[in-house]
Design a protein around this motif. Structure first.
Motif, short mmCIF file in Angstrom:
data_model
loop_
_atom_site.label_atom_id
_atom_site.label_comp_id
_atom_site.label_asym_id
_atom_site.label_seq_id
_atom_site.Cartn_x
_atom_site.Cartn_y
_atom_site.Cartn_z
N THR A 6 25.05 8.96 3.27
CA THR A 6 25.45 7.62 2.86
C THR A 6 24.33 6.65 3.20
OG1 THR A 6 26.60 7.43 4.96
CG2 THR A 6 27.95 7.90 3.02
N THR A 7 24.22 5.61 2.42
CA THR A 7 23.13 4.65 2.55
C THR A 7 23.27 3.85 3.85
OG1 THR A 7 23.06 4.45 0.18
CG2 THR A 7 21.96 2.74 1.43
N PRO A 8 22.30 3.97 4.73
CA PRO A 8 22.35 3.18 5.96
C PRO A 8 21.99 1.72 5.66
CG PRO A 8 20.35 4.49 5.91
CD PRO A 8 21.15 4.86 4.69
N THR A 9 22.58 0.81 6.41
CA THR A 9 22.30 -0.60 6.18
C THR A 9 20.94 -0.99 6.73
OG1 THR A 9 23.45 -1.17 8.21
CG2 THR A 9 24.73 -1.26 6.17
N THR A 10 20.36 -0.16 7.57
CA THR A 10 19.06 -0.48 8.17
C THR A 10 17.95 0.38 7.57
OG1 THR A 10 19.47 1.10 9.95
CG2 THR A 10 20.11 -1.20 10.35
N PHE A 11 18.15 0.87 6.38
CA PHE A 11 17.16 1.75 5.74
C PHE A 11 15.81 1.06 5.60
CE2 PHE A 11 15.02 3.38 1.93
CZ PHE A 11 14.90 4.71 2.29
N GLN A 12 14.77 1.73 6.03
CA GLN A 12 13.41 1.23 5.90
C GLN A 12 12.62 2.19 5.01
OE1 GLN A 12 12.02 -1.68 7.10
NE2 GLN A 12 14.16 -2.12 7.54
N PRO A 13 12.24 1.78 3.82
CA PRO A 13 11.49 2.68 2.94
C PRO A 13 10.09 2.96 3.51
CG PRO A 13 11.55 0.47 2.03
CD PRO A 13 12.44 0.46 3.24
N ALA A 14 9.54 4.07 3.11
CA ALA A 14 8.19 4.44 3.56
C ALA A 14 7.12 3.59 2.88
CB ALA A 14 7.94 5.92 3.26
N PHE A 15 7.48 2.95 1.77
CA PHE A 15 6.53 2.16 1.00
C PHE A 15 6.98 0.71 0.93
CE2 PHE A 15 6.53 6.49 -0.65
CZ PHE A 15 5.20 6.83 -0.47
N LYS A 16 6.06 -0.21 1.21
CA LYS A 16 6.38 -1.63 1.15
C LYS A 16 6.21 -2.12 -0.29
CE LYS A 16 5.36 -6.10 3.06
NZ LYS A 16 4.34 -6.99 3.48
N ARG A 17 7.25 -2.75 -0.82
CA ARG A 17 7.26 -3.19 -2.21
C ARG A 17 6.20 -4.25 -2.50
NH1 ARG A 17 9.65 -7.57 -4.89
NH2 ARG A 17 10.16 -7.13 -7.05
N VAL A 18 5.50 -4.04 -3.61
CA VAL A 18 4.58 -5.03 -4.17
C VAL A 18 5.18 -5.45 -5.50
CG1 VAL A 18 2.27 -5.45 -5.07
CG2 VAL A 18 2.57 -4.03 -3.03
N ALA A 19 5.45 -6.72 -5.67
CA ALA A 19 6.09 -7.22 -6.88
C ALA A 19 5.07 -7.38 -8.01
CB ALA A 19 6.74 -8.58 -6.61
N GLN A 20 5.52 -7.08 -9.22
CA GLN A 20 4.66 -7.34 -10.37
C GLN A 20 4.60 -8.84 -10.60
OE1 GLN A 20 7.45 -5.23 -13.19
NE2 GLN A 20 6.54 -6.70 -14.60
N GLN A 21 3.50 -9.31 -11.19
CA GLN A 21 3.33 -10.74 -11.43
C GLN A 21 3.30 -11.07 -12.92
OE1 GLN A 21 -0.22 -11.77 -9.29
NE2 GLN A 21 0.65 -11.17 -7.35
#
Length: 167
Positions: A6-21
């Protein structure tokens, strides 16, 4: 067989999101997310490989461009493959094309990661979506239920480059 906890509320992905511009830089944002670089640095690097300074970029964003950009950061890109069974077809890490328009042969890219435990008993699949949604809950989709709403059509698997053997 790996299971999805089940999805933990404190999930930390291995990759930090970079938003498209820009509406054409989703692939570059996914590459920036993978490499830990900024979108601007990936775009400048792509320009040295032939990308025009002003978009649209999609005619130049092919498997070869993606492979060259990833190789410059110690990563190996596979070739574009079709997803017949959705995320079940994808390797541990992949750039996936979602919301594809098959008539125009285009989609937008997200980063997929199946975060498998070291013992291989559990896995936490998630997608880092560079699209600048107004709802930030869509930037990180965790678990198979959330991923089912964003099915991939195509993907490129990504692995670490093997280190050269010493003499």
């Amino acid at each position: 067989m790996a299971t999805t906890p089940t999805t933990p509320t404190t999930f930390q992905p291995a990759f930090k999101r970079v938003a498209q511009q820009d509406r054409h830089d989703d692939t570059f944002a996914a590459i920036a997310t993978l490499t830990g670089k900024t979108l601007d640095s990936i775009m400048r690097q792509a320009e040295t490989m032939g990308l025009p300074k002003i978009g649209p970029y999609f005619p130049w964003i092919d498997g070869d461009m993606i492979a060259k950009l990833l190789a410059a950061h110690g990563l190996v890109a596979g070739v574009w493959k079709e997803c017949a069974r959705g995320y079940a077809d994808l390797p541990e890490v992949a750039i996936a094309s979602v919301e594809a328009n098959l008539e125009w042969e285009c989609g937008r890219c997200v980063l997929y990661h199946r975060n498998t435990s070291s013992d291989g008993k559990t896995a936490q699949p998630y997608v880092v979506d560079p699209y600048p949604h107004s709802d930030t809950k869509m930037h990180l989709r965790i678990g198979t239920a959330e991923l089912n709403a964003l099915q991939p059509s195509w993907y490129i698997g990504v692995t670490q480059m093997q280190k050269a053997a010493g003499k």
